[in-house]
Design an enzyme around this catalytic site. Structure first.
Site, PDB file in Angstrom:
ATOM      1  N   HIS A 250      29.099 -33.307  92.143  1.00 31.41           N
ATOM      2  CA  HIS A 250      29.418 -33.495  90.725  1.00 31.41           C
ATOM      3  C   HIS A 250      29.815 -32.160  90.109  1.00 31.41           C
ATOM      4  O   HIS A 250      29.278 -31.109  90.483  1.00 31.41           O
ATOM      5  CB  HIS A 250      28.272 -34.148  89.950  1.00 31.41           C
ATOM      6  CG  HIS A 250      26.994 -33.368  89.911  1.00 31.41           C
ATOM      7  ND1 HIS A 250      26.747 -32.372  88.982  1.00 31.41           N
ATOM      8  CD2 HIS A 250      25.867 -33.436  90.669  1.00 31.41           C
ATOM      9  CE1 HIS A 250      25.545 -31.871  89.166  1.00 31.41           C
ATOM     10  NE2 HIS A 250      24.976 -32.497  90.190  1.00 31.41           N
TER      11      HIS A 250
ATOM     12  N   ASP B 252      29.932 -31.754  86.653  1.00 36.42           N
ATOM     13  CA  ASP B 252      29.240 -31.529  85.373  1.00 36.42           C
ATOM     14  C   ASP B 252      27.967 -30.725  85.622  1.00 36.42           C
ATOM     15  O   ASP B 252      27.435 -30.713  86.736  1.00 36.42           O
ATOM     16  CB  ASP B 252      28.934 -32.843  84.667  1.00 36.42           C
ATOM     17  CG  ASP B 252      27.828 -33.635  85.344  1.00 36.42           C
ATOM     18  OD1 ASP B 252      27.998 -33.958  86.536  1.00 36.42           O
ATOM     19  OD2 ASP B 252      26.800 -33.929  84.711  1.00 36.42           O
TER      20      ASP B 252
ATOM     21  N   ASP C  22      24.223 -26.293  91.617  1.00 40.63           N
ATOM     22  CA  ASP C  22      24.067 -27.686  91.198  1.00 40.63           C
ATOM     23  C   ASP C  22      25.163 -28.060  90.197  1.00 40.63           C
ATOM     24  O   ASP C  22      24.959 -27.941  89.001  1.00 40.63           O
ATOM     25  CB  ASP C  22      22.684 -27.858  90.580  1.00 40.63           C
ATOM     26  CG  ASP C  22      22.374 -29.283  90.159  1.00 40.63           C
ATOM     27  OD1 ASP C  22      22.953 -30.210  90.743  1.00 40.63           O
ATOM     28  OD2 ASP C  22      21.558 -29.462  89.237  1.00 40.63           O
TER      29      ASP C  22
ATOM     30  N   GLU D 113      26.687 -36.705  86.098  1.00 42.16           N
ATOM     31  CA  GLU D 113      25.448 -36.922  86.838  1.00 42.16           C
ATOM     32  C   GLU D 113      24.239 -36.367  86.102  1.00 42.16           C
ATOM     33  O   GLU D 113      23.169 -36.981  86.063  1.00 42.16           O
ATOM     34  CB  GLU D 113      25.560 -36.278  88.224  1.00 42.16           C
ATOM     35  CG  GLU D 113      24.424 -36.650  89.184  1.00 42.16           C
ATOM     36  CD  GLU D 113      23.179 -35.791  89.035  1.00 42.16           C
ATOM     37  OE1 GLU D 113      22.097 -36.224  89.484  1.00 42.16           O
ATOM     38  OE2 GLU D 113      23.268 -34.679  88.462  1.00 42.16           O
ATOM     39  N   GLU D 114      24.412 -35.195  85.493  1.00 36.39           N
ATOM     40  CA  GLU D 114      23.277 -34.547  84.845  1.00 36.39           C
ATOM     41  C   GLU D 114      22.802 -35.289  83.596  1.00 36.39           C
ATOM     42  O   GLU D 114      21.665 -35.099  83.156  1.00 36.39           O
ATOM     43  CB  GLU D 114      23.625 -33.106  84.468  1.00 36.39           C
ATOM     44  CG  GLU D 114      23.964 -32.206  85.644  1.00 36.39           C
ATOM     45  CD  GLU D 114      22.771 -31.880  86.527  1.00 36.39           C
ATOM     46  OE1 GLU D 114      21.685 -32.483  86.340  1.00 36.39           O
ATOM     47  OE2 GLU D 114      22.914 -31.042  87.418  1.00 36.39           O
TER      48      GLU D 114
ATOM     49  N   HIS E 172      18.949 -25.989  86.864  1.00 37.92           N
ATOM     50  CA  HIS E 172      18.549 -26.471  85.536  1.00 37.92           C
ATOM     51  C   HIS E 172      17.848 -25.392  84.712  1.00 37.92           C
ATOM     52  O   HIS E 172      17.462 -25.671  83.576  1.00 37.92           O
ATOM     53  CB  HIS E 172      17.635 -27.710  85.611  1.00 37.92           C
ATOM     54  CG  HIS E 172      18.301 -28.919  86.178  1.00 37.92           C
ATOM     55  ND1 HIS E 172      17.824 -30.191  85.955  1.00 37.92           N
ATOM     56  CD2 HIS E 172      19.393 -29.080  86.955  1.00 37.92           C
ATOM     57  CE1 HIS E 172      18.601 -31.070  86.577  1.00 37.92           C
ATOM     58  NE2 HIS E 172      19.568 -30.408  87.200  1.00 37.92           N
TER      59      HIS E 172
END
Length: 451
Positions: free
Chosen positions: A90, A92, A123, A156-157, A423
Site C-alpha cells: 500500500h 498510503d 510501512d 489501508e491505514e 506508525h
C-alpha cells in the site's frame, strides 16, 4: 561459492531503489483528506502506476474504490501455463504525528546510522520497492517465470475498506494461485520471518452526553453529571487491574504456541520506561498475537491550556479493539458496543459509531508456497531458517482475499521489523532488509514456478 546472480543484481539496483523511495516518501499520501490534500495521494498513485508501466506491466489502472481512494493495478503476463502470483503493498501512510518531534522531516527520506528514515519507508512504500526490485532482478536473470499481478492499496491505514469492497465487486480481478502481502515484517532484523496470523480490528467512536451545555463547576459541580468523568469511567471499565482487556463476553485466555517474544526484548523494542510494568498476563506473544487488546486512540475534551472551571456536557473518544484469530470482528464490535452502553454511569446518554473493521487472519503454513519461501529465505539469509510469527496489527484485505480465492496460498512478509517504528515518530527502514527480502521474493518466484 560464487554469489547468486539474483543477489548480485539486487545489490546493484539498491542506489536506484533509494532514489525511488526518496521520491515516493515525499508524497504526503495520508488517506485522511481532512488532514492532507487528496492530490498527494493521487500523485503517489500515479507514481506507482508509472513505475509498473516502466516495468512492462499491462492493463495498468487507477481503480476508484468505494471509500473515495484509488488502488493501483497492473498485470505482467508470464510464460504460458505459469502460475499467477499477486503482489500486494500500500502506498498510503499514517499521519506523521508531531512533525517537530521527528529528527529529520518525515516526508524526506534521510539516511542516518545505516537506516533510511521517513514516513512510509517501511510501512509500506518500501514494500512497493521490494516488489519492484524482485521483478527487476528476475528480468535481468532470465525473465519473470510467473504471471504477476500487482495491487497497491490507497487507504489501508484508514481501515475504510475501499479495496476490499472493490475486490468483492470485481472478483476476477485479483485471482491468483499465490498472494504475497508485502506489509508484514521480520521478527527481528536479520531473522527471516513469515507472519502466520493477524489480529483483526474494530474502530468505534463513543460519545457521552449529560447536559444541554457546560456548567460552572463551582455553582453546579458535585451534583451535575460530568460527561467527561462518565467517559473516563467507561474507558477504565475496558481494562482489569493488571491492564488486561476486559470486554464483556469477549474471551482473553488464548495461548500462542509459536515463536516467543522475550519480555526484555519487547521492553527494549517498545521503549518502555524504566520501572513501568507491562500490562496483561501470559507471555508477551500471548498478549500481542493471540488475545484481544483495546486502545483509547483519542479523547475530545478541553485541553489543559485554556480550560475553564466547567462541568462538561459532552465528551467522546475513539477506541480501537484488536481481535485475535478465531473471533469474528463483527461479533466483537457488538460486544464492545454493548459493553460501553452497559458501563456508562448515571443514566448518561451514550452513542457509538463504527468507523472501521477488519477480520483476523490465519494462514495455512503447510502449503507448497511456504516450502518454496522457506528455501528462498534460507538462501537470502545464509545460516538462518525461516520463522513463523504473529502480528498484532491488522490487514483487513487478507480475509477478503482468502474468502474470494479459497485455493490461493497467502504469505505475509515485509519490512516492518521492530526497529522500523512504524506508525511512530522516526519511522525507518533497514536497506539491508530491503535488499535481502527483495532477493528472497525473487528466489521464491523462481522456486514456486519450478515446483
Amino acid at each position: 561459492m560464487s554469489p547468486n546472480p539474483i543477489t548480485e543484481t539486487v545489490a546493484s539496483l539498491m542506489p536506484k531503489a533509494k532514489a525511488e523511495l526518496t521520491e515516493l516518501v515525499a508524497f504526503k499520501s495520508v488517506a485522511d483528506f481532512d488532514q492532507f490534500p487528496k492530490s498527494e495521494s493521487a500523485a503517489a498513485a500515479n507514481w506507482v502506476a508509472d513505475a509498473l508501466r516502466a516495468e512492462g506491466f499491462q492493463d495498468v489502472a487507477l481503480l476508484d474504490t468505494p471509500d473515495g481512494t484509488q488502488s493501483v493495478y497492473g498485470l505482467l503476463p508470464g510464460p504460458e501455463g505459469a502460475p499467477t502470483v499477486l503482489l500486494y503493498a500500500h502506498y498510503d501512510v499514517q499521519p506523521p504525528l508531531d512533525e517537530a518531534a521527528w529528527t529529520t522531516p518525515p516526508f524526506e527520506l534521510t539516511e542516518r546510522g545505516g537506516r533510511w528514515y521517513g514516513r512510509g519507508s517501511a510501512d509500506c512504500k518500501g514494500g512497493i520497492l521490494m516488489h519492484l526490485l524482485a521483478l527487476r532482478a528476475l528480468k535481468a536473470n532470465g525473465g519473470v517465470p510467473v504471471s504477476v499481478k500487482v495491487i497497491a492499496e490507497g487507504s489501508e491505514e484508514q481501515g475504510t475498506g475501499g479495496l476490499e469492497r472493490y475486490a468483492e465487486e470485481h472478483p476476477d480481478l485479483l485471482t491468483a494461485d499465490t498472494i504475497i502481502i508485502g506489509d508484514a515484517g521480520n521478527f527481528r532484523v536479520g531473522l527471516p520471518t513469515v507472519t502466520a496470523t493477524l489480529r483483526g480490528m474494530t474502530l468505534l467512536r463513543v460519545r457521552i452526553d449529560t447536559l444541554e451545555g457546560n456548567l460552572h463547576s463551582g455553582q453546579f459541580g458535585g451534583a451535575a453529571p460530568d460527561a467527561l468523568a462518565a467517559l473516563v469511567r467507561v474507558l477504565d471499565s475496558l481494562r482489569a487491574d493488571d491492564g488486561s482487556t476486559t470486554v464483556d463476553g469477549l474471551t482473553g485466555d488464548e495461548v500462542w504456541d509459536g515463536l516467543q517474544y522475550e519480555e526484555a526484548d519487547f521492553r527494549k523494542d517498545a521503549k518502555v520506561l524504566d520501572g513501568v510494568q507491562l500490562v496483561g498476563k501470559g507471555t508477551v506473544a500471548d498478549r500481542i498475537w493471540a488475545r484481544p487488546a483495546v486502545t483509547v486512540l483519542g479523547i475530545d475534551c478541553p485541553p489543559v491550556v485554556g480550560a475553564t472551571p466547567s462541568v462538561q456536557a459532552g465528551a467522546r473518544a475513539l477506541i480501537s479493539l484488536r481481535v485475535p484469530p478465531g473471533v469474528d470482528a463483527a461479533e466483537a464490535t457488538k460486544l464492545l458496543q454493548a459493553h460501553l452502553e452497559t458501563h456508562t454511569p448515571w443514566g448518561a446518554q451514550v452513542t457509538t459509531e463504527q468507523i472501521g473493521q477488519g477480520q483476523p487472519f490465519r494462514a495455512d503454513t503447510t502449503s507448497p508456497a511456504y516450502a518454496a519461501m522457506a528455501e528462498a529465505m534460507g538462501e537470502a539469509y545464509p545460516g538462518e531458517e525461516m520463522q513463523y510469527a504473529g502480528q498484532g496489527g491488522s490487514i483487513p484485505l487478507c480475509n477478503t482475499l482468502a474468502a474470494l480465492y479459497p485455493r490461493a496460498e497467502i504469505l505475509l512478509i515485509g519490512l516492518s521489523e521492530p526497529e522500523a517504528q512504524i506508525h511512530a515518530v522516526d519511522e525507518s527502514v533497514s536497506p539491508q532488509e530491503l535488499e535481502r527480502l527483495s532477493v528472497a521474493e525473487a528466489l521464491f518466484l523462481q522456486k514456486y514456478a519450478a515446483s
